[in-house]
Enzyme design. Structure first.
Site, mmCIF file in Angstrom:
data_model
loop_
_atom_site.group_PDB
_atom_site.id
_atom_site.type_symbol
_atom_site.label_atom_id
_atom_site.label_comp_id
_atom_site.label_asym_id
_atom_site.label_seq_id
_atom_site.Cartn_x
_atom_site.Cartn_y
_atom_site.Cartn_z
ATOM 1 N N MET A 22 -19.572 -14.536 13.393
ATOM 2 C CA MET A 22 -19.930 -13.125 13.244
ATOM 3 C C MET A 22 -19.024 -12.458 12.213
ATOM 4 O O MET A 22 -18.896 -11.232 12.177
ATOM 5 C CB MET A 22 -19.854 -12.396 14.589
ATOM 6 C CG MET A 22 -20.892 -12.862 15.580
ATOM 7 S SD MET A 22 -21.364 -11.637 16.817
ATOM 8 C CE MET A 22 -19.783 -11.337 17.613
ATOM 9 N N LEU A 25 -13.546 -13.436 9.294
ATOM 10 C CA LEU A 25 -13.072 -14.814 9.387
ATOM 11 C C LEU A 25 -11.547 -14.886 9.377
ATOM 12 O O LEU A 25 -10.868 -14.122 8.687
ATOM 13 C CB LEU A 25 -13.649 -15.636 8.229
ATOM 14 C CG LEU A 25 -15.174 -15.669 8.139
ATOM 15 C CD1 LEU A 25 -15.625 -16.505 6.947
ATOM 16 C CD2 LEU A 25 -15.794 -16.191 9.427
ATOM 17 N N HIS A 29 -11.507 -19.786 12.349
ATOM 18 C CA HIS A 29 -12.693 -20.193 11.600
ATOM 19 C C HIS A 29 -12.352 -21.242 10.546
ATOM 20 O O HIS A 29 -13.122 -22.191 10.323
ATOM 21 C CB HIS A 29 -13.329 -18.973 10.920
ATOM 22 C CG HIS A 29 -13.880 -17.959 11.864
ATOM 23 N ND1 HIS A 29 -13.316 -16.718 12.028
ATOM 24 C CD2 HIS A 29 -14.943 -18.009 12.712
ATOM 25 C CE1 HIS A 29 -14.013 -16.030 12.910
ATOM 26 N NE2 HIS A 29 -14.999 -16.785 13.354
ATOM 27 N N SER A 175 -8.547 -14.065 16.764
ATOM 28 C CA SER A 175 -9.821 -13.465 17.134
ATOM 29 C C SER A 175 -10.184 -12.440 16.078
ATOM 30 O O SER A 175 -9.302 -11.770 15.513
ATOM 31 C CB SER A 175 -9.720 -12.774 18.501
ATOM 32 O OG SER A 175 -10.855 -11.953 18.742
#
Length: 258
Positions: A22, A25, A29, A175
């Site tokens: 989503m 990044l 990721h 996160s």
């Protein structure tokens, strides 16, 4: 790296690794991109803030977005195609088919309908991209277990790969929502990984991991702190509120998540 915005323009060939994201990044990721790059001929990353998995319109509106930065990170990590569809592309007028799933684990109970949205968008991405493997982080272990069940139950030809949680030097799990934390809020958020670590240590001694973790939250407001069974693996999972920002994390107690 190609940036593709429509399903019709997404022409792919070879063994494909998909990293659904989503956006916003970060290092977590990057670890998924590196794994996908090492294991597949073609790496596709999706960049789509999925409205179907948000129960709170304000939470959806506040979710961090920076496509230019995300494209730079993806390109640096060897992504071949960045798929950036609009909400209208993924959910066109008249859309009415959803993947209903059992609300597995504490996260499902805390966010009714969340995993329905996750499962639906991921099944759509699997059908659009046709990957051999799809990559997710263990920070979202409950999500990973749901998707493995969906793949099994619907006989989808994709392997769900769960990679270890990536943590910053202070222990906080990476996160996308971390960018919403002020310096002071981030310092408060460090109680979450510390509490989970205390819970895991209590479990290893034969004690109560939930009680031990709750005792170390230092005033953070928990949505839940629970032991969750994930198809043979047992984790101590927690979701907390740090101001207006909701963070999740977990630690493995028994079994394997990979």
């Amino acid at each position: 790296m190609r940036i593709v915005r429509s399903i019709a323009d997404l022409e792919l060939a070879g063994e494909i690794g998909l990293v659904p994201t989503m956006g916003a990044l970060h290092e977590g990721h990057r670890s998924l991109f590196r794994a996908a790059r090492a294991e597949n001929e073609v790496v596709v990353a999706s960049l789509f803030v999925n409205p179907a998995q948000f129960g709170d319109a304000a939470d959806l509106a506040a979710y961090p977005r920076d496509e230019v930065q995300d494209a730079r990170v993806a390109a640096e990590c060897g992504v071949d195609v960045l798929f950036v569809p609009s909400a209208e592309e993924m959910y066109p007028p008249g859309f009415g088919t959803w993947v209903d799933v059992d609300e597995l684990g504490a996260e499902g109970a805390a966010r009714p309908g969340h995993f329905r949205g996750v499962a639906t968008v991921c099944v759509k991405l699997f059908n659009i991209v046709r990957p051999r493997r799809a990559y997710f982080g263990q920070k979202d272990a409950q999500q990973g277990a749901v998707l493995r069940r969906v793949v099994r139950d619907l006989d989808l030809p994709v392997e769900i790969r769960l990679l270890p949680t990536v943590r910053d030097s202070d222990g906080l799990a990476w996160s996308s929502r971390n960018v919403l934390l002020s310096a002071g809020s981030r310092a408060e958020a460090l109680a979450l990984p510390r509490a989970l670590r205390a819970g895991a240590e209590a479990f290893a001694r034969g004690g109560d991991p939930v009680a031990a973790a709750r005792a170390r939250l230092n005033g953070l407001t928990p949505d839940y702190v629970e032991i969750v069974d994930l198809d043979g693996a047992t984790v101590l999972a927690a979701a907390v509120r740090v101001g207006a920002t909701r963070l999740i994390d977990n630690v493995l107690l028994e079994g394997e998540l990979t």
